[in-house]
Design an enzyme around this catalytic site. Structure first.
Site, PDB file in Angstrom:
ATOM      1  N   GLY A  47       0.878  -1.176   0.000  1.00 40.88           N
ATOM      2  CA  GLY A  47       0.000   0.000   0.000  1.00 40.88           C
ATOM      3  C   GLY A  47       0.905   1.213   0.000  1.00 40.88           C
ATOM      4  N   GLU A  48       0.614   2.138   0.867  1.00 40.51           N
ATOM      5  CA  GLU A  48       1.445   3.330   0.986  1.00 40.51           C
ATOM      6  C   GLU A  48       2.018   3.330   2.394  1.00 40.51           C
ATOM      7  OE1 GLU A  48       2.161   5.159  -1.638  1.00 40.51           O
ATOM      8  OE2 GLU A  48       3.564   6.117  -0.277  1.00 40.51           O
ATOM      9  N   SER A  49       3.338   3.147   2.491  1.00 40.42           N
ATOM     10  CA  SER A  49       3.921   2.944   3.820  1.00 40.42           C
ATOM     11  C   SER A  49       3.696   4.132   4.751  1.00 40.42           C
ATOM     12  CB  SER A  49       5.413   2.633   3.696  1.00 40.42           C
ATOM     13  OG  SER A  49       6.084   3.611   2.939  1.00 40.42           O
ATOM     14  N   CYS A  79       6.132  -5.396   0.379  1.00 37.56           N
ATOM     15  CA  CYS A  79       6.249  -4.064  -0.217  1.00 37.56           C
ATOM     16  C   CYS A  79       6.181  -2.959   0.848  1.00 37.56           C
ATOM     17  CB  CYS A  79       5.186  -3.931  -1.301  1.00 37.56           C
ATOM     18  SG  CYS A  79       5.696  -2.837  -2.605  1.00 37.56           S
ATOM     19  N   ARG A 108      12.808   3.362  -0.876  1.00 40.73           N
ATOM     20  CA  ARG A 108      11.422   3.482  -1.382  1.00 40.73           C
ATOM     21  C   ARG A 108      11.452   3.724  -2.879  1.00 40.73           C
ATOM     22  NH1 ARG A 108       7.583   7.678   1.257  1.00 40.73           N
ATOM     23  NH2 ARG A 108       5.902   6.412   0.378  1.00 40.73           N
ATOM     24  N   ILE A 135       5.357  -3.506  -7.637  1.00 42.08           N
ATOM     25  CA  ILE A 135       4.607  -2.270  -7.870  1.00 42.08           C
ATOM     26  C   ILE A 135       5.217  -1.148  -7.030  1.00 42.08           C
ATOM     27  CG2 ILE A 135       2.334  -1.160  -7.759  1.00 42.08           C
ATOM     28  CD1 ILE A 135       1.134  -4.031  -7.831  1.00 42.08           C
ATOM     29  N   ARG A 136       5.873  -0.219  -7.675  1.00 39.90           N
ATOM     30  CA  ARG A 136       6.578   0.860  -6.962  1.00 39.90           C
ATOM     31  C   ARG A 136       7.320   0.255  -5.759  1.00 39.90           C
ATOM     32  NH1 ARG A 136       3.763   4.717  -4.562  1.00 39.90           N
ATOM     33  NH2 ARG A 136       1.935   3.417  -4.403  1.00 39.90           N
ATOM     34  N   HIS A 177       4.740  -8.860  -4.585  1.00 38.30           N
ATOM     35  CA  HIS A 177       3.361  -9.108  -4.126  1.00 38.30           C
ATOM     36  C   HIS A 177       2.894 -10.515  -4.484  1.00 38.30           C
ATOM     37  CE1 HIS A 177       2.216  -4.960  -3.041  1.00 38.30           C
ATOM     38  NE2 HIS A 177       3.068  -4.609  -3.988  1.00 38.30           N
ATOM     39  N   GLU A 179       0.530 -12.096  -3.219  1.00 39.66           N
ATOM     40  CA  GLU A 179      -0.940 -12.163  -3.110  1.00 39.66           C
ATOM     41  C   GLU A 179      -1.633 -11.744  -4.406  1.00 39.66           C
ATOM     42  OE1 GLU A 179       1.003  -9.926  -1.937  1.00 39.66           O
ATOM     43  OE2 GLU A 179       0.105  -7.948  -2.277  1.00 39.66           O
TER      44      GLU A 179
HETATM   45  N1  GLN Z   1       5.990   2.764  -2.809  1.00 42.03           N
HETATM   46  C1  GLN Z   1       5.124   2.365  -1.736  1.00 42.03           C
HETATM   47  C2  GLN Z   1       5.570   2.978  -0.427  1.00 42.03           C
HETATM   48  O1  GLN Z   1       6.594   3.567  -0.346  1.00 42.03           O
HETATM   49  C3  GLN Z   1       5.059   0.867  -1.601  1.00 42.03           C
HETATM   50  C4  GLN Z   1       4.390   0.270  -2.805  1.00 42.03           C
HETATM   51  C5  GLN Z   1       3.628  -0.982  -2.533  1.00 42.03           C
HETATM   52  O2  GLN Z   1       3.391  -1.380  -1.395  1.00 42.03           O
HETATM   53  N2  GLN Z   1       3.167  -1.596  -3.591  1.00 42.03           N
HETATM   54  O3  GLN Z   1       4.895   2.870   0.547  1.00 42.03           O
END
Ligand code: GLN
Length: 194
Positions: A47-49, A79, A108, A135-136, A177, A179
């Site tokens: 998600g977004e840390s 992630c 990150r 993903i990112r 990921h 999942e």
């Molecule tokens: N780039 C996101 C972060 O810094 C992590 C990306 C992800 O969990 N898919 O939180």
């Protein structure tokens, strides 16, 4: 039967829950202290840390999770979840904190931003070849001696091989990921360790 929690504050919670259900687990979406107390192991989703870290504080879960980590509850982070568990965040927000439960430095968005999301097959120790969906993703740039590396990836960008799946005893971190694929074996590896 072991009860597996999925931290459900933000991120791709439902995919982890679905995979754990497929594997016949009793799954608890963790949003409260009572729910955290009721589980034997926990997954921190992607998600977004920074958002998840913020919600951990506002929900009152952050200190309780720190205690659980000290008590050696098994925790697997994917992630953003890996970023939260790490001991050092490079290119993080200036006020970004993490648990330091996994002796790794993560950068990150270390493979680039949205546009650099990609898939690459990975060879996971004890599992075999699995699809790796990034993903990112954070890039694991340093690992301490006590950290076991279960899979690495050379992204082909000249930076060489980097760990993408690590374990330090009860704490597991993945920059990809599992999942999001239909391959359940990475989750099974974690579950079989409990
Ligand atoms: N780039 C996101 C972060 O810094 C992590 C990306 C992800 O969990 N898919 O939180």
């Amino acid at each position: 039967m072991k009860r597996i929690g999925v931290l459900s504050l933000q991120g791709d919670v439902s995919e982890h829950v679905a995979m754990l259900n497929t594997l016949g687990c009793e799954v608890v979406k963790v949003r409260t202290l009572e729910q955290l107390d009721s589980v034997d192991a926990l997954i921190l989703p992607g998600g977004e840390s920074t958002t998840i870290a913020h919600l951990l504080v506002t929900s009152g879960l952050s200190d309780a999770l720190a205690v659980k980590l000290k008590e050696e509850m098994p925790v697997l982070g994917t992630c953003a979840g890996l970023i939260l568990l790490s001991s050092e965040i490079l290119d993080g927000r200036s006020d970004q904190w993490s648990y330091g439960a996994l002796s790794v430095s993560v950068r990150r968005n270390g493979y680039g931003r949205q546009i650099a999301s990609f898939e690459s097959e990975l060879d996971v120790q004890g599992v075999g070849r699995v699809p790796g969906i990034f993903i990112r993703a954070p890039r694991i740039e340093r690992v301490s001696e006590e950290v076991e590396v279960l899979a690495t990836l050379d992204h082909g960008d000249g930076a060489g091989e980097h760990p993408v799946f690590v374990r330090q005893g009860h704490v597991w971190g993945l920059s990809f990921h599992p999942e999001l694929s239909s391959d359940t074996r990475v989750h099974e590896l974690f579950l079989n360790s409990l």
